[in-house]
Scaffold this motif. Structure first.
Motif, PDB file in Angstrom:
ATOM      1  N   UNK A  58      10.030 -10.877  43.613  1.00 54.92           N
ATOM      2  CA  UNK A  58       9.495  -9.552  43.744  1.00 54.92           C
ATOM      3  C   UNK A  58      10.829  -8.793  43.411  1.00 54.92           C
ATOM      4  N   UNK A  59      10.578  -7.400  43.162  1.00 53.46           N
ATOM      5  CA  UNK A  59      11.689  -6.692  42.959  1.00 53.46           C
ATOM      6  C   UNK A  59      12.526  -6.061  44.304  1.00 53.46           C
ATOM      7  N   UNK A  60      13.638  -6.281  44.372  1.00 55.37           N
ATOM      8  CA  UNK A  60      14.335  -6.000  45.654  1.00 55.37           C
ATOM      9  C   UNK A  60      14.877  -4.574  45.469  1.00 55.37           C
ATOM     10  N   UNK A  61      14.508  -3.977  46.466  1.00 56.08           N
ATOM     11  CA  UNK A  61      15.047  -2.359  46.742  1.00 56.08           C
ATOM     12  C   UNK A  61      16.702  -2.480  46.628  1.00 56.08           C
ATOM     13  N   UNK A  62      17.266  -1.377  46.187  1.00 58.05           N
ATOM     14  CA  UNK A  62      18.731  -1.350  46.258  1.00 58.05           C
ATOM     15  C   UNK A  62      19.315  -1.256  47.656  1.00 58.05           C
ATOM     16  N   UNK A  63      18.685  -0.782  48.302  1.00 54.28           N
ATOM     17  CA  UNK A  63      19.027  -0.711  50.000  1.00 54.28           C
ATOM     18  C   UNK A  63      19.246  -2.321  50.564  1.00 54.28           C
ATOM     19  N   UNK A  64      18.446  -3.073  49.832  1.00 52.33           N
ATOM     20  CA  UNK A  64      18.503  -4.467  50.562  1.00 52.33           C
ATOM     21  C   UNK A  64      19.272  -5.539  49.626  1.00 52.33           C
ATOM     22  N   UNK A  65      19.922  -4.935  48.615  1.00 51.91           N
ATOM     23  CA  UNK A  65      20.460  -5.797  47.626  1.00 51.91           C
ATOM     24  C   UNK A  65      21.831  -6.479  48.382  1.00 51.91           C
ATOM     25  N   UNK A  66      22.294  -5.902  49.368  1.00 53.40           N
ATOM     26  CA  UNK A  66      23.702  -6.509  50.129  1.00 53.40           C
ATOM     27  C   UNK A  66      23.291  -7.153  51.459  1.00 53.40           C
ATOM     28  N   UNK A  67      21.878  -7.552  51.599  1.00 53.14           N
ATOM     29  CA  UNK A  67      21.551  -8.199  53.038  1.00 53.14           C
ATOM     30  C   UNK A  67      21.711  -9.792  52.603  1.00 53.14           C
ATOM     31  N   UNK A  68      21.817 -10.571  53.775  1.00 53.22           N
ATOM     32  CA  UNK A  68      21.946 -11.911  53.668  1.00 53.22           C
ATOM     33  C   UNK A  68      21.127 -12.595  53.059  1.00 53.22           C
ATOM     34  N   UNK A  69      19.796 -12.345  53.106  1.00 54.34           N
ATOM     35  CA  UNK A  69      18.716 -13.037  52.256  1.00 54.34           C
ATOM     36  C   UNK A  69      18.675 -12.960  50.874  1.00 54.34           C
ATOM     37  N   UNK A  70      19.315 -11.857  50.501  1.00 57.01           N
ATOM     38  CA  UNK A  70      19.589 -11.430  49.054  1.00 57.01           C
ATOM     39  C   UNK A  70      20.699 -12.106  48.511  1.00 57.01           C
ATOM     40  N   UNK A  71      21.798 -12.440  49.299  1.00 58.34           N
ATOM     41  CA  UNK A  71      22.911 -12.948  48.902  1.00 58.34           C
ATOM     42  C   UNK A  71      22.817 -14.408  48.864  1.00 58.34           C
ATOM     43  N   UNK A  72      21.964 -15.027  49.769  1.00 60.30           N
ATOM     44  CA  UNK A  72      21.596 -16.554  49.624  1.00 60.30           C
ATOM     45  C   UNK A  72      20.764 -16.914  48.515  1.00 60.30           C
ATOM     46  N   UNK A  73      19.732 -16.093  48.294  1.00 58.43           N
ATOM     47  CA  UNK A  73      18.968 -16.174  47.118  1.00 58.43           C
ATOM     48  C   UNK A  73      19.942 -16.343  45.987  1.00 58.43           C
ATOM     49  N   UNK A  74      20.669 -15.133  45.830  1.00 56.15           N
ATOM     50  CA  UNK A  74      21.417 -15.175  44.468  1.00 56.15           C
ATOM     51  C   UNK A  74      22.320 -16.461  44.443  1.00 56.15           C
ATOM     52  N   UNK A  75      23.059 -16.661  45.742  1.00 53.29           N
ATOM     53  CA  UNK A  75      24.076 -17.696  45.492  1.00 53.29           C
ATOM     54  C   UNK A  75      23.182 -19.130  45.004  1.00 53.29           C
ATOM     55  N   UNK A  76      21.992 -19.280  45.510  1.00 56.08           N
ATOM     56  CA  UNK A  76      21.122 -20.559  45.305  1.00 56.08           C
ATOM     57  C   UNK A  76      20.803 -20.317  44.053  1.00 56.08           C
ATOM     58  N   UNK A  77      20.389 -19.168  43.281  1.00 54.26           N
ATOM     59  CA  UNK A  77      20.085 -18.905  41.789  1.00 54.26           C
ATOM     60  C   UNK A  77      21.186 -19.380  41.065  1.00 54.26           C
ATOM     61  N   UNK A  78      22.484 -19.052  41.482  1.00 56.18           N
ATOM     62  CA  UNK A  78      23.638 -19.155  40.713  1.00 56.18           C
ATOM     63  C   UNK A  78      23.850 -20.806  40.543  1.00 56.18           C
TER      64      UNK A  78
END
Length: 152
Positions: A58-78
Motif C-alpha cells: 500500500x502507499x504509505x502517507x508521509x505522516x507515517x513514514x517515520x513510524x516503527x512499522x514503516x522503519x521495520x518494514x524498510x529494514x527487512x526490505x533492505x
C-alpha cells in the motif's frame, strides 16, 4: 581557511545506529540533508540506495513514514534486497516480525486508521495472518533467505 564543522560526527553516527536515514537525521538535528549527507560520506556511512515502494503493498502517507512499522518494514526490505543492514536495527526488526508471526497476526495499513498500540501515530493495524502466510512473514522469510545467501 577551512569552514567550521557544521555537524557532530558522533551525533550523526548515533542517529544512524538508531536506524535513521539522512532525511530523518537532518530533521532531528535541524540541518540540511546535504550537510548530513556530507557527514555520512565523510564517515563512510553512505548506504546504497534501496527502493522500498515495490515492497509495501500500500502507499504509505508521509505522516507515517517515520513510524516503527514503516522503519521495520524498510529494514527487512533492505535485508531482503541486499542481504544486510545495520545489525542492531535488523535484529529489532526481526524481533518485531517474529513477535507478530508468533501471535498469528499480520499488519495492514490505512492512512486514516486511528492510533493504537501498534503505532500511536495511526495508520497501521494488526489483523489475523492469512492462510499460507501474510505480508510480514513473506518479508521476514525473504530477508532471512537473503542473509543465508550472503553468508555462503
Amino acid at each position: 581557511m577551512a569552514r567550521k564543522l557544521e555537524i557532530s560526527d558522533q551525533e550523526v553516527q548515533r542517529l544512524r545506529r538508531e536506524g535513521l536515514g539522512a532525511p530523518e537525521i537532518a530533521k532531528a538535528l535541524g540541518k540540511s540533508r546535504a550537510t548530513v549527507f556530507r557527514a555520512l560520506q565523510r564517515l563512510d556511512e553512505v548506504r546504497e540506495y534501496v527502493r522500498h515502494d515495490d515492497v509495501f503493498p500500500w502507499p504509505v502517507h508521509q505522516m507515517h513514514g517515520g513510524t516503527l512499522p514503516t522503519k521495520y518494514i524498510r529494514t527487512l526490505s533492505r535485508a531482503a534486497k541486499t542481504g544486510g543492514g545495520d545489525m542492531d536495527y535488523l535484529m529489532a526488526a526481526f524481533r518485531w516480525a517474529n513477535g507478530m508471526i508468533e501471535r498469528g497476526v499480520d499488519i495492514g495499513y490505512d492512512p486514516d486508521y486511528p492510533g493504537t498500540d501498534v503505532t500511536p501515530e495511526g495508520g497501521y493495524y494488526e489483523m489475523p495472518e492469512p492462510v499460507g502466510g501474510g505480508f510480514i512473514r513473506r518479508l521476514r522469510d525473504a530477508a532471512l533467505e537473503a542473509g543465508r545467501r550472503r553468508e555462503r
